[in-house]
Write a protein that holds these residues in place. Structure first.
Motif, PDB file in Angstrom:
ATOM      1  N   ARG A  29      -3.388   9.999  -9.539  1.00 14.99           N
ATOM      2  CA  ARG A  29      -3.492   8.771  -9.862  1.00 14.99           C
ATOM      3  C   ARG A  29      -4.720   8.189  -8.968  1.00 14.99           C
ATOM      4  NH1 ARG A  29       2.724   6.442  -9.888  1.00 14.99           N
ATOM      5  NH2 ARG A  29       3.303   7.940 -11.558  1.00 14.99           N
ATOM      6  N   SER A  30      -5.878   7.699  -9.614  1.00  9.14           N
ATOM      7  CA  SER A  30      -6.971   6.989  -8.908  1.00  9.14           C
ATOM      8  C   SER A  30      -6.821   5.627  -8.740  1.00  9.14           C
ATOM      9  CB  SER A  30      -8.306   7.375  -9.805  1.00  9.14           C
ATOM     10  OG  SER A  30      -8.162   7.153 -11.171  1.00  9.14           O
ATOM     11  N   ARG A  31      -6.127   4.900  -9.595  1.00  2.82           N
ATOM     12  CA  ARG A  31      -5.660   3.359  -9.587  1.00  2.82           C
ATOM     13  C   ARG A  31      -4.174   3.327  -9.642  1.00  2.82           C
ATOM     14  NH1 ARG A  31     -10.722   1.772  -9.387  1.00  2.82           N
ATOM     15  NH2 ARG A  31     -12.344   2.476 -10.965  1.00  2.82           N
ATOM     16  N   HIS A  32      -3.716   3.077  -8.539  1.00  3.36           N
ATOM     17  CA  HIS A  32      -2.354   2.716  -8.515  1.00  3.36           C
ATOM     18  C   HIS A  32      -1.674   1.934  -7.001  1.00  3.36           C
ATOM     19  CE1 HIS A  32       1.586   3.847 -10.172  1.00  3.36           C
ATOM     20  NE2 HIS A  32       2.024   3.954  -8.867  1.00  3.36           N
ATOM     21  N   ARG A  33      -0.597   1.531  -7.153  1.00  3.61           N
ATOM     22  CA  ARG A  33      -0.130   0.644  -6.079  1.00  3.61           C
ATOM     23  C   ARG A  33       1.137   1.593  -5.589  1.00  3.61           C
ATOM     24  NH1 ARG A  33       4.432  -2.188  -4.904  1.00  3.61           N
ATOM     25  NH2 ARG A  33       4.169  -4.076  -3.558  1.00  3.61           N
ATOM     26  N   PHE A  34       1.012   1.912  -4.416  1.00  3.40           N
ATOM     27  CA  PHE A  34       2.076   2.644  -3.496  1.00  3.40           C
ATOM     28  C   PHE A  34       2.736   1.828  -2.457  1.00  3.40           C
ATOM     29  CE2 PHE A  34      -0.746   6.028  -5.294  1.00  3.40           C
ATOM     30  CZ  PHE A  34       0.212   6.746  -6.129  1.00  3.40           C
ATOM     31  N   GLU A  35       3.904   2.109  -1.879  1.00  2.00           N
ATOM     32  CA  GLU A  35       4.553   1.500  -0.766  1.00  2.00           C
ATOM     33  C   GLU A  35       5.125   2.749  -0.231  1.00  2.00           C
ATOM     34  OE1 GLU A  35       8.086  -1.637  -0.078  1.00  2.00           O
ATOM     35  OE2 GLU A  35       7.031  -1.812  -1.883  1.00  2.00           O
ATOM     36  N   THR A  36       4.870   2.466   1.169  1.00  3.60           N
ATOM     37  CA  THR A  36       5.176   3.588   2.063  1.00  3.60           C
ATOM     38  C   THR A  36       6.785   3.305   2.392  1.00  3.60           C
ATOM     39  OG1 THR A  36       4.758   2.357   4.087  1.00  3.60           O
ATOM     40  CG2 THR A  36       2.922   3.523   3.068  1.00  3.60           C
ATOM     41  N   LYS A  37       7.124   4.264   3.027  1.00  3.32           N
ATOM     42  CA  LYS A  37       8.653   4.293   3.573  1.00  3.32           C
ATOM     43  C   LYS A  37       8.840   3.050   4.579  1.00  3.32           C
ATOM     44  CE  LYS A  37       8.476   7.950   6.780  1.00  3.32           C
ATOM     45  NZ  LYS A  37       8.809   8.983   7.419  1.00  3.32           N
ATOM     46  N   ASP A  38       8.145   2.837   5.049  1.00  3.48           N
ATOM     47  CA  ASP A  38       8.016   1.562   6.048  1.00  3.48           C
ATOM     48  C   ASP A  38       7.745   0.182   5.380  1.00  3.48           C
ATOM     49  OD1 ASP A  38       8.525   3.391   8.006  1.00  3.48           O
ATOM     50  OD2 ASP A  38       6.344   3.749   8.662  1.00  3.48           O
ATOM     51  N   GLY A  39       7.403   0.117   3.917  1.00  5.33           N
ATOM     52  CA  GLY A  39       7.202  -1.118   3.218  1.00  5.33           C
ATOM     53  C   GLY A  39       5.787  -1.263   3.178  1.00  5.33           C
ATOM     54  N   GLU A  40       4.876  -0.637   3.899  1.00  2.19           N
ATOM     55  CA  GLU A  40       3.303  -1.015   3.745  1.00  2.19           C
ATOM     56  C   GLU A  40       2.783  -0.800   2.137  1.00  2.19           C
ATOM     57  OE1 GLU A  40      -0.199  -2.254   5.262  1.00  2.19           O
ATOM     58  OE2 GLU A  40       1.325  -1.684   6.698  1.00  2.19           O
ATOM     59  N   VAL A  41       2.089  -1.593   1.791  1.00  6.65           N
ATOM     60  CA  VAL A  41       1.535  -1.507   0.349  1.00  6.65           C
ATOM     61  C   VAL A  41       0.113  -0.885   0.450  1.00  6.65           C
ATOM     62  CG1 VAL A  41       0.843  -2.761  -1.831  1.00  6.65           C
ATOM     63  CG2 VAL A  41       2.980  -3.404  -0.600  1.00  6.65           C
ATOM     64  N   VAL A  42      -0.107   0.102  -0.374  1.00  2.00           N
ATOM     65  CA  VAL A  42      -1.480   0.860  -0.365  1.00  2.00           C
ATOM     66  C   VAL A  42      -1.802   0.694  -1.821  1.00  2.00           C
ATOM     67  CG1 VAL A  42      -2.784   2.752   0.071  1.00  2.00           C
ATOM     68  CG2 VAL A  42      -0.904   2.221   1.504  1.00  2.00           C
ATOM     69  N   PHE A  43      -2.885   0.043  -2.267  1.00  2.00           N
ATOM     70  CA  PHE A  43      -3.507   0.163  -3.348  1.00  2.00           C
ATOM     71  C   PHE A  43      -4.581   1.185  -3.451  1.00  2.00           C
ATOM     72  CE2 PHE A  43      -2.028  -4.312  -3.650  1.00  2.00           C
ATOM     73  CZ  PHE A  43      -1.523  -4.116  -4.720  1.00  2.00           C
ATOM     74  N   LEU A  44      -4.655   2.199  -4.496  1.00  2.00           N
ATOM     75  CA  LEU A  44      -5.700   2.969  -4.703  1.00  2.00           C
ATOM     76  C   LEU A  44      -6.659   2.582  -5.633  1.00  2.00           C
ATOM     77  CD1 LEU A  44      -4.127   6.545  -4.592  1.00  2.00           C
ATOM     78  CD2 LEU A  44      -4.935   5.275  -2.779  1.00  2.00           C
ATOM     79  N   ARG A  45      -8.120   2.391  -5.304  1.00  2.00           N
ATOM     80  CA  ARG A  45      -9.065   2.104  -6.381  1.00  2.00           C
ATOM     81  C   ARG A  45     -10.290   3.198  -6.187  1.00  2.00           C
ATOM     82  NH1 ARG A  45     -11.472  -3.310  -5.990  1.00  2.00           N
ATOM     83  NH2 ARG A  45     -10.430  -3.630  -3.910  1.00  2.00           N
ATOM     84  N   LEU A  46      -9.744   4.394  -6.576  1.00  2.23           N
ATOM     85  CA  LEU A  46     -10.698   5.455  -6.283  1.00  2.23           C
ATOM     86  C   LEU A  46     -11.682   5.843  -7.517  1.00  2.23           C
ATOM     87  CD1 LEU A  46      -8.173   7.851  -4.324  1.00  2.23           C
ATOM     88  CD2 LEU A  46     -10.051   6.301  -3.563  1.00  2.23           C
ATOM     89  N   PRO A  47     -12.891   6.422  -7.624  1.00  3.26           N
ATOM     90  CA  PRO A  47     -13.417   6.841  -8.798  1.00  3.26           C
ATOM     91  C   PRO A  47     -12.330   7.530  -9.671  1.00  3.26           C
ATOM     92  CG  PRO A  47     -14.721   7.415  -6.744  1.00  3.26           C
ATOM     93  CD  PRO A  47     -13.337   7.061  -6.303  1.00  3.26           C
ATOM     94  N   ARG A  48     -12.421   7.312 -10.895  1.00  4.00           N
ATOM     95  CA  ARG A  48     -11.628   7.965 -12.133  1.00  4.00           C
ATOM     96  C   ARG A  48     -11.768   9.552 -12.011  1.00  4.00           C
ATOM     97  NH1 ARG A  48      -8.487   4.180 -13.960  1.00  4.00           N
ATOM     98  NH2 ARG A  48      -9.528   2.440 -15.001  1.00  4.00           N
ATOM     99  N   GLY A  49     -10.606  10.177 -12.038  1.00  2.00           N
ATOM    100  CA  GLY A  49     -10.458  11.596 -12.074  1.00  2.00           C
ATOM    101  C   GLY A  49     -10.411  12.155 -10.683  1.00  2.00           C
TER     102      GLY A  49
END
Length: 145
Positions: A29-49
Protein backbone atom coordinates in the motif's frame (compact mmCIF):
# COMPACT_ATOMS: atom_id res chain seq x y z
CA UNK A 1 0.94 11.71 13.63
CA UNK A 2 3.67 11.10 11.06
CA UNK A 3 3.26 11.38 7.30
CA UNK A 4 5.87 9.42 5.36
CA UNK A 5 6.56 10.56 1.83
CA UNK A 6 10.02 9.20 1.11
CA UNK A 7 11.80 5.86 1.27
CA UNK A 8 15.48 5.74 2.15
CA UNK A 9 17.90 2.85 1.62
CA UNK A 10 17.86 0.21 4.39
CA UNK A 11 20.35 1.05 7.13
CA UNK A 12 20.67 -1.15 10.20
CA UNK A 13 22.44 1.67 12.07
CA UNK A 14 19.79 4.34 11.43
CA UNK A 15 18.39 5.99 14.57
CA UNK A 16 14.71 5.27 13.98
CA UNK A 17 11.84 6.98 15.77
CA UNK A 18 9.62 3.91 15.56
CA UNK A 19 9.17 0.58 13.84
CA UNK A 20 6.06 -0.13 11.79
CA UNK A 21 5.24 -3.85 11.45
CA UNK A 22 3.25 -4.56 8.29
CA UNK A 23 1.94 -7.72 6.62
CA UNK A 24 3.01 -8.53 3.06
CA UNK A 25 -0.23 -7.07 1.70
CA UNK A 26 0.10 -3.92 3.81
CA UNK A 27 3.65 -3.41 2.48
CA UNK A 28 2.14 -2.99 -1.03
CA UNK A 29 0.00 0.00 0.00
CA UNK A 30 1.53 3.28 -1.07
CA UNK A 31 -1.25 5.45 0.39
CA UNK A 32 -2.67 4.31 3.69
CA UNK A 33 -3.17 5.15 7.37
CA UNK A 34 -1.60 2.77 9.89
CA UNK A 35 -1.63 2.77 13.65
CA UNK A 36 1.26 1.27 15.63
CA UNK A 37 0.70 -0.96 18.64
CA UNK A 38 1.58 2.10 20.77
CA UNK A 39 -1.18 4.17 19.16
CA UNK A 40 1.09 6.27 16.92
CA UNK A 41 -0.60 7.15 13.60
CA UNK A 42 1.48 6.88 10.44
CA UNK A 43 0.22 8.00 7.04
CA UNK A 44 1.96 6.71 3.94
CA UNK A 45 2.03 8.94 0.89
CA UNK A 46 4.58 7.15 -1.25
CA UNK A 47 4.85 7.00 -5.05
CA UNK A 48 2.25 4.68 -6.59
CA UNK A 49 3.52 1.13 -6.97
CA UNK A 50 5.96 1.38 -4.07
CA UNK A 51 6.46 -1.95 -2.33
CA UNK A 52 8.07 -1.84 1.08
CA UNK A 53 10.46 -4.51 2.30
CA UNK A 54 11.56 -5.69 5.71
CA UNK A 55 14.23 -3.25 6.90
CA UNK A 56 13.24 -0.33 4.66
CA UNK A 57 13.47 3.11 6.23
CA UNK A 58 10.84 5.81 5.66
CA UNK A 59 11.34 9.48 6.35
CA UNK A 60 8.54 11.79 7.37
CA UNK A 61 7.77 14.98 5.47
CA UNK A 62 9.62 17.12 8.04
CA UNK A 63 12.79 15.01 7.60
CA UNK A 64 12.98 14.65 11.37
CA UNK A 65 11.66 11.11 11.92
CA UNK A 66 12.80 7.78 10.54
CA UNK A 67 10.46 4.79 10.55
CA UNK A 68 11.76 1.26 10.04
CA UNK A 69 9.47 -1.20 8.26
CA UNK A 70 9.40 -4.73 9.59
CA UNK A 71 7.70 -7.77 8.10
CA UNK A 72 4.89 -8.60 10.53
CA UNK A 73 4.37 -12.28 11.33
CA UNK A 74 1.14 -13.56 9.78
CA UNK A 75 -0.52 -16.93 9.18
CA UNK A 76 1.14 -18.73 6.25
CA UNK A 77 1.42 -22.19 4.78
CA UNK A 78 4.89 -23.56 4.15
CA UNK A 79 5.28 -26.32 1.57
CA UNK A 80 8.21 -28.70 1.87
CA UNK A 81 9.18 -31.31 -0.72
CA UNK A 82 11.35 -34.39 -0.61
CA UNK A 83 13.01 -33.52 -3.92
CA UNK A 84 13.90 -30.30 -5.75
CA UNK A 85 11.82 -31.44 -8.73
CA UNK A 86 8.72 -31.77 -6.56
CA UNK A 87 9.29 -28.27 -5.18
CA UNK A 88 9.67 -26.95 -8.74
CA UNK A 89 6.41 -28.63 -9.76
CA UNK A 90 4.65 -27.02 -6.79
CA UNK A 91 6.10 -23.60 -7.71
CA UNK A 92 4.82 -24.07 -11.26
CA UNK A 93 1.28 -24.84 -10.06
CA UNK A 94 1.23 -21.91 -7.62
CA UNK A 95 2.61 -19.57 -10.28
CA UNK A 96 0.02 -20.81 -12.77
CA UNK A 97 -2.61 -19.54 -10.30
CA UNK A 98 -0.79 -16.21 -9.74
CA UNK A 99 -0.44 -16.91 -6.02
CA UNK A 100 1.89 -14.56 -4.11
CA UNK A 101 4.64 -16.93 -3.02
CA UNK A 102 7.90 -16.79 -1.09
CA UNK A 103 10.33 -19.03 -2.94
CA UNK A 104 13.50 -20.56 -1.53
CA UNK A 105 15.60 -23.60 -2.39
CA UNK A 106 14.01 -25.57 0.45
CA UNK A 107 10.39 -24.37 0.73
CA UNK A 108 7.52 -22.38 -0.77
CA UNK A 109 5.45 -20.14 1.48
CA UNK A 110 2.04 -18.66 0.70
CA UNK A 111 -1.07 -17.33 2.42
CA UNK A 112 -3.53 -19.92 3.78
CA UNK A 113 -5.83 -21.41 1.16
CA UNK A 114 -7.53 -24.78 1.61
CA UNK A 115 -7.70 -25.52 -2.12
CA UNK A 116 -3.99 -24.86 -2.64
CA UNK A 117 -3.13 -26.82 0.49
CA UNK A 118 -5.10 -29.81 -0.81
CA UNK A 119 -3.56 -29.57 -4.29
CA UNK A 120 0.01 -29.50 -2.96
CA UNK A 121 -0.68 -32.29 -0.48
CA UNK A 122 -1.98 -34.43 -3.36
CA UNK A 123 1.26 -33.71 -5.24
CA UNK A 124 3.15 -35.14 -2.24
CA UNK A 125 4.35 -32.02 -0.44
CA UNK A 126 4.32 -31.60 3.33
CA UNK A 127 2.31 -28.50 4.34
CA UNK A 128 2.91 -26.71 7.63
CA UNK A 129 0.75 -24.00 9.19
CA UNK A 130 2.96 -21.28 10.63
CA UNK A 131 2.89 -17.67 11.78
CA UNK A 132 5.94 -15.97 10.28
CA UNK A 133 6.92 -12.86 8.32
CA UNK A 134 5.83 -13.41 4.70
CA UNK A 135 8.03 -12.02 1.96
CA UNK A 136 6.65 -13.05 -1.43
CA UNK A 137 8.45 -12.64 -4.73
CA UNK A 138 7.74 -9.35 -6.43
CA UNK A 139 7.32 -10.89 -9.88
CA UNK A 140 9.31 -10.37 -13.04
CA UNK A 141 8.27 -6.74 -13.40
CA UNK A 142 8.26 -5.76 -9.72
CA UNK A 143 10.69 -3.19 -8.40
CA UNK A 144 12.89 -4.33 -5.54
CA UNK A 145 13.67 -0.83 -4.22
Amino acid sequence: MLTCTQRKPPNSNAAVTLTLALTAEERTRSRHRFETKDGEVVFLRLPRGTVLHDGDILEDETNSNLIRISAKPEPVLTALAETPLLLLRAAYHLGNRHVPCEITASYLRFLPDSVLRSMLSQLGLEIKEEVLPFQPEMGAYGHTH
